[in-house]
Design a protein around this motif. Structure first.
Motif, PDB file in Angstrom:
ATOM      1  N   GLU A 157       0.858  -1.187   0.000  1.00  0.00           N
ATOM      2  CA  GLU A 157       0.000   0.000   0.000  1.00  0.00           C
ATOM      3  C   GLU A 157       0.889   1.231   0.000  1.00  0.00           C
ATOM      4  O   GLU A 157       2.078   1.164   0.312  1.00  0.00           O
ATOM      5  CB  GLU A 157      -0.912  -0.008   1.234  1.00  0.00           C
ATOM      6  CG  GLU A 157      -0.158  -0.062   2.557  1.00  0.00           C
ATOM      7  CD  GLU A 157      -1.082  -0.292   3.753  1.00  0.00           C
ATOM      8  OE1 GLU A 157      -2.051  -1.049   3.598  1.00  0.00           O
ATOM      9  OE2 GLU A 157      -0.806   0.277   4.823  1.00  0.00           O
ATOM     10  N   GLY A 158       0.304   2.357  -0.378  1.00  0.00           N
ATOM     11  CA  GLY A 158       1.076   3.587  -0.473  1.00  0.00           C
ATOM     12  C   GLY A 158       1.956   3.591  -1.714  1.00  0.00           C
ATOM     13  O   GLY A 158       1.860   2.725  -2.588  1.00  0.00           O
TER      14      GLY A 158
ATOM     15  N   ARG B  56       6.500   0.713   4.997  1.00  0.00           N
ATOM     16  CA  ARG B  56       6.679   1.165   3.619  1.00  0.00           C
ATOM     17  C   ARG B  56       6.833  -0.042   2.688  1.00  0.00           C
ATOM     18  O   ARG B  56       7.539  -0.992   3.002  1.00  0.00           O
ATOM     19  CB  ARG B  56       7.941   2.035   3.512  1.00  0.00           C
ATOM     20  CG  ARG B  56       7.848   3.365   4.250  1.00  0.00           C
ATOM     21  CD  ARG B  56       7.010   4.357   3.497  1.00  0.00           C
ATOM     22  NE  ARG B  56       6.901   5.651   4.189  1.00  0.00           N
ATOM     23  CZ  ARG B  56       6.250   6.694   3.679  1.00  0.00           C
ATOM     24  NH1 ARG B  56       5.679   6.602   2.486  1.00  0.00           N
ATOM     25  NH2 ARG B  56       6.160   7.825   4.348  1.00  0.00           N
TER      26      ARG B  56
ATOM     27  N   PHE C 297       5.826  12.027   1.327  1.00  0.00           N
ATOM     28  CA  PHE C 297       4.880  10.974   0.952  1.00  0.00           C
ATOM     29  C   PHE C 297       4.297  10.350   2.207  1.00  0.00           C
ATOM     30  O   PHE C 297       4.511   9.166   2.493  1.00  0.00           O
ATOM     31  CB  PHE C 297       5.586   9.903   0.098  1.00  0.00           C
ATOM     32  CG  PHE C 297       6.124  10.421  -1.214  1.00  0.00           C
ATOM     33  CD1 PHE C 297       5.339  10.429  -2.351  1.00  0.00           C
ATOM     34  CD2 PHE C 297       7.423  10.925  -1.291  1.00  0.00           C
ATOM     35  CE1 PHE C 297       5.825  10.917  -3.550  1.00  0.00           C
ATOM     36  CE2 PHE C 297       7.911  11.418  -2.493  1.00  0.00           C
ATOM     37  CZ  PHE C 297       7.117  11.418  -3.632  1.00  0.00           C
TER      38      PHE C 297
ATOM     39  N   LYS D 136       2.170   8.461   4.921  1.00  0.00           N
ATOM     40  CA  LYS D 136       1.350   7.242   4.797  1.00  0.00           C
ATOM     41  C   LYS D 136      -0.121   7.559   5.062  1.00  0.00           C
ATOM     42  O   LYS D 136      -0.443   8.395   5.892  1.00  0.00           O
ATOM     43  CB  LYS D 136       1.859   6.171   5.759  1.00  0.00           C
ATOM     44  CG  LYS D 136       3.197   5.588   5.350  1.00  0.00           C
ATOM     45  CD  LYS D 136       3.678   4.525   6.315  1.00  0.00           C
ATOM     46  CE  LYS D 136       4.155   5.139   7.611  1.00  0.00           C
ATOM     47  NZ  LYS D 136       4.726   4.144   8.533  1.00  0.00           N
TER      48      LYS D 136
END
Length: 329
Positions: A30-31, A59, A327, A329
């Motif tokens: 994800e992300g 991450r 960026f 989360k």
């Protein structure tokens, strides 16, 4: 159990861009994913400390053995290793994993590749992190001709243009070769020791330095014996033709890059330099703000060239802090 098995996630394989790319993944899917691109003479294993830290931080991280290296395919033509192919492999890996855009992180040669990604494939890049390797504008002339004129025929990149001999010298004893390269800044592979002394000697004459080195290391040795085995075994098995052929495309890459953009704008970029890197000095990154609109720069003190392995905690802290800000989360 080998260090590769104990320190890395299970290997995965993807058929992309006409080759098979071995890669390692950690963290939740994800992300915005982070793709870690190694340099010479390295492997995805070079990023073992970052893979764990990024995965533990939640991450999504991906580290490929790039073509010619490790468990990935090793095509037999020199032109198979130009930047069109190297960046194309990364795009193919994104396609295979169903990813639209990623943050690309590159060290050493991997840094050259990731700085080209926004120029060659701008729609697939969310951000770029350069570790030691700065963004460099296109050279005014053939870079091999420039290097030959400035440093002479024995400078390693110029020497690598010769067929067969570099592979034979580097591959004669891969454990010794890897001990020679993978050292902290001390002894003959750091700083002024990279230069051949004497009249007209070329700098970075790895051939002569490696041949003349007794193979003994002291506190400057970077890797544990188990870690060293991972590198030595990989290059004993796979050889050096592919890795050296990345260098044999400097002229081809330069010729084919004339129409590419000359700036990177609208893209978050992070540059991390290493204070004691004799090959990629922090001074090389100083012109970067003129070419990159959104750039943050940090220096890792006391580190030589193998920064993500020499100072992993500092590298992880700088990267994760930047990721959390740019960026979240």
């Amino acid at each position: 159990m080998s260090a590769l098995e104990s320190m890395m996630p299970p290997v995965k394989r993807a058929s992309v861009n006409g080759v098979e790319i071995a890669h390692y993944e950690a963290g939740p899917r994800e992300g915005v994913p982070i793709v870690l691109c190694h340099g010479f003479p390295e492997l995805a294993f070079s990023w073992r400390h970052q893979i764990k830290a990024f995965g533990d931080a939640g991450r999504w991280v991906i580290a490929p053995d790039q073509r010619g290296y490790g468990l990935s395919s090793k095509p037999g033509g020199v032109a198979d290793y130009d930047l069109e192919h190297l960046t194309g492999d990364l795009v193919g890996l994104l396609d295979h994993l169903g990813i639209e855009k990623a943050i690309f992180v590159g060290h050493d040669w991997g840094g050259i590749v990731v700085w080209q990604m926004p120029l060659m494939h701008p729609g697939r890049v969310a951000g770029v992190i350069g570790l030691n390797t700065p963004f460099l504008p296109r050279a005014p002339a053939d870079p091999i001709a420039i290097m030959r004129n400035r440093f002479g025929p024995d400078m390693y990149i110029v020497w690598f243009q010769n067929p067969d001999e570099p592979e034979a010298v580097l591959g004669a004893d891969t454990a010794k070769t890897m001990r020679f390269f993978m050292r902290k800044p001390a002894g003959p592979a750091a700083g002024a020791g990279l230069s051949s002394e004497g009249g007209g000697g070329s700098t970075f004459a790895f051939r002569d330095l490696l041949r003349g080195w007794d193979g003994q290391t002291g506190p400057e040795q970077l890797l544990t014996p188990d870690e060293l085995d991972v590198f030595a075994d990989a290059f004993r098995e796979g050889g050096f033709f592919g890795p050296v052929s990345w260098y044999r495309n400097f002229t081809r890459n330069w010729e084919r890059s004339e129409s590419l953009p000359t700036r990177i704008d609208g893209l978050p970029c992070l540059m991390i330099t290493a204070e004691l890197d004799a090959v990629l000095s922090p001074a090389m990154a100083e012109p970067m703000p003129a070419f990159i609109g959104d750039l943050e720069t940090h220096m890792v003190r006391g580190s030589g060239h193998w920064t993500q392995q020499e100072k992993p905690e500092e590298v992880n802290r700088l990267m994760l802090d930047w990721l959390d800000r740019r960026f979240p989360k």
